[in-house]
Design an enzyme around this catalytic site. Structure first.
Site, PDB file in Angstrom:
ATOM      1  CE  LYS A 297      26.081 -21.558 -32.614  1.00  0.00           C
ATOM      2  NZ  LYS A 297      27.016 -22.649 -33.585  1.00  0.00           N
ATOM      3  CE1 TYR A 385      32.710 -20.393 -33.520  1.00  0.00           C
ATOM      4  CE2 TYR A 385      33.240 -22.625 -34.278  1.00  0.00           C
ATOM      5  CZ  TYR A 385      33.206 -21.166 -34.254  1.00  0.00           C
ATOM      6  OH  TYR A 385      34.081 -20.801 -35.378  1.00  0.00           O
TER       7      TYR A 385
HETATM    8  C1  PHB Z   1      33.886 -16.709 -42.104  1.00  0.00           C
HETATM    9  O1  PHB Z   1      33.722 -16.118 -42.975  1.00  0.00           O
HETATM   10  O2  PHB Z   1      34.830 -17.527 -42.166  1.00  0.00           O
HETATM   11  C2  PHB Z   1      33.540 -16.541 -40.720  1.00  0.00           C
HETATM   12  C3  PHB Z   1      32.712 -15.606 -40.331  1.00  0.00           C
HETATM   13  C4  PHB Z   1      32.307 -15.614 -39.039  1.00  0.00           C
HETATM   14  C5  PHB Z   1      32.652 -16.549 -38.242  1.00  0.00           C
HETATM   15  C6  PHB Z   1      33.663 -17.553 -38.494  1.00  0.00           C
HETATM   16  C7  PHB Z   1      33.957 -17.733 -39.751  1.00  0.00           C
HETATM   17  O3  PHB Z   1      32.435 -16.499 -36.639  1.00  0.00           O
END
Ligand code: PHB
Ligand code: APR
Length: 404
Positions: A297, A385
């Site tokens: 987020k 999300y």
């Molecule tokens: C990412 O760095 O790709 C990443 C980090 C945190 C998340 C999802 C993706 O919750």
């Protein structure tokens, strides 16, 4: 020098604000402490809510994102070696875009180079806002040994968690809320094929793991580690072995490993400073709030803050209508707290806590099963999300956040 808005901080929040304001004809200066290369070398998260995707498109910086980003219509959640998929399209009708924050930042810098009425200063030292509680605020800074003063109508504090802007608000005027989690994420970027087409969030008794990606040949993985560990103390092999243990078997068996291109540890924290306005100073992004990365987020909140702030500042500058800036803080904080709650919930459900009892573990397990088995629970997760809708017009907001 005189501008409409002086923006402190040239991360995604400050750059997007500069872009939206300049599109509306306002004059802005962005004062960034670091060099552009430094800002563009920071590896950050990579999931954009659909509203953020649309905002970037409206800002005229969506072209490369639409070409090179990946639309994800679902995500996998895993526990005890079994994974299940949450289908975003079925659950709430919108996907997310996987596109690195570093790329968003690069696109914004390039767009600002072509924008009218925007000055971007890198390596600005000792940036300091002044007189923000008056009608005539100004900002001072030093560059190459020369002192500068920028007179402006408004100051935007987009200078991240460690910036100066939040600190200029008198302590008695702000309330801070904080939770520090007793672990961090060890992240590795590697030039390998991602293990899965979609992200995998894995709960495991050894700790949380996340499989993410940047593109077809660039993977991003994370594992939960104790808060006091150093990235250097993990060899690549140790990292891959631990990741394999925590991912569901099917993914672990096909995981492609390789040398790490980047390896770092990020602490996990939830933080909010209220309000997000003090006189003519407005905070946006990490300057005002931090979320643990589990809900993806951080960048998305920076985008929604900036969207509301740009709308309010443009009305104030063009039409002398201050309603948008008057409700900015309440409007942004409403969304911030929803994201703070969601990120805390995801973090609490997926991680191993040092003081956890067997009872707590059972609760985590049943929570995941509840999401697996209940379309209603999947909708609840997916709609946050993939991103709640942005609030509409001021009239509606006058009613919904009238108290703030
Ligand atoms: C990412 O760095 O790709 C990443 C980090 C945190 C998340 C999802 C993706 O919750
Ligand atoms: N003067 C000028 N610039 C400053 C100062 C200062 N005193 N202090 C900090 N900065 C700059 C930092 O160098 C940084 O480039 O402000 C910028 C803030 O950028 P970010 O930390 O990226 O914060 P923000 O733009 O709010 O973006 C939020 O970035 O940190 C991630 O997880 C976060 O994804 C979220 C997103």
């Amino acid at each position: 020098m005189n501008v409409d808005v002086a923006i402190i901080g040239g991360g995604p929040a400050g750059l997007l604000l500069a872009r939206l304001l300049s599109q509306a004809g306002a004059s802005v200066i962005v004062l960034e402490r670091q060099s552009r290369d430094y800002v563009l070398s920071r590896i950050r998260a990579g999931v954009l809510e659909w509203g953020a995707v649309e905002t970037l498109r409206q800002a005229g910086v969506g072209e490369r994102m639409d070409r090179e980003g990946y639309v994800h219509e679902g995500v996998s959640l895993a526990a005890a070696n079994a994974a299940f998929r949450v289908d975003f399209m079925k659950a709430c009708g919108q996907p997310v875009m996987v596109y690195g924050q570093t790329e968003v930042t690069r696109d914004l810098y390039e767009a600002l180079d072509r924008s009218d009425g925007v000055v971007v200063v890198q390596q600005a030292e000792d940036v300091q806002p002044h007189d923000v509680e008056t009608e005539r605020p100004f900002v001072t800074y030093r560059k190459d040994g020369i002192e500068h003063r920028i007179d402006c109508q408004f100051v935007a504090g987009c200078d991240g968690f460690h910036g100066v802007c939040r600190q200029t608000i008198p302590k008695a005027m702000r309330t801070e809320y904080e939770r520090v989690y007793p672990f961090g994420w060890l992240g590795v970027l590697s030039r390998t094929e991602p293990v899965s087409d979609e992200l995998i969030y894995a709960q495991h008794e050894r700790g949380f793991a996340l499989a993410s990606m940047r593109n077809a040949n660039l993977s991003r993985y994370y594992i939960q580690v104790p808060a006091d560990q150093k990235a250097e103390s993990w060899s690549d092999n140790e990292f891959w072995d631990e990741l394999r243990r925590r991912l569901p078997d099917e993914a672990a068996e096909t995981l492609e490993t390789g040398p790490s291109v980047e390896k770092s540890i990020a602490p996990l924290r939830s933080f909010v400073s209220e309000p997000m306005r003090y006189g003519r100073l407005f905070l946006a992004g990490d300057a005002s709030h931090i979320v643990p990365p589990t809900g993806a987020k951080g960048l998305n909140l920076a985008v929604s803050d900036v969207r509301y702030l740009a709308e309010g500042l443009v009305s104030a500058l063009k039409d002398d209508d201050e309603r948008g800036i008057d409700i900015y803080s309440a409007r942004a904080l409403d969304r911030v707290w929803r994201a703070i709650h969601f990120s805390w919930w995801m973090t609490s459900m997926m991680h191993r806590f040092p003081d956890q009892t067997p009872f707590d573990r059972r609760l985590q397990e049943v929570e995941l099963r509840r999401i697996r088995d209940s379309p209603a629970a999947q909708t609840l997760m997916a709609e946050i999300y993939t991103g709640l809708p942005y609030e509409g017009n001021f009239e509606h907001l006058d009613r919904s956040v009238a108290s703030a």
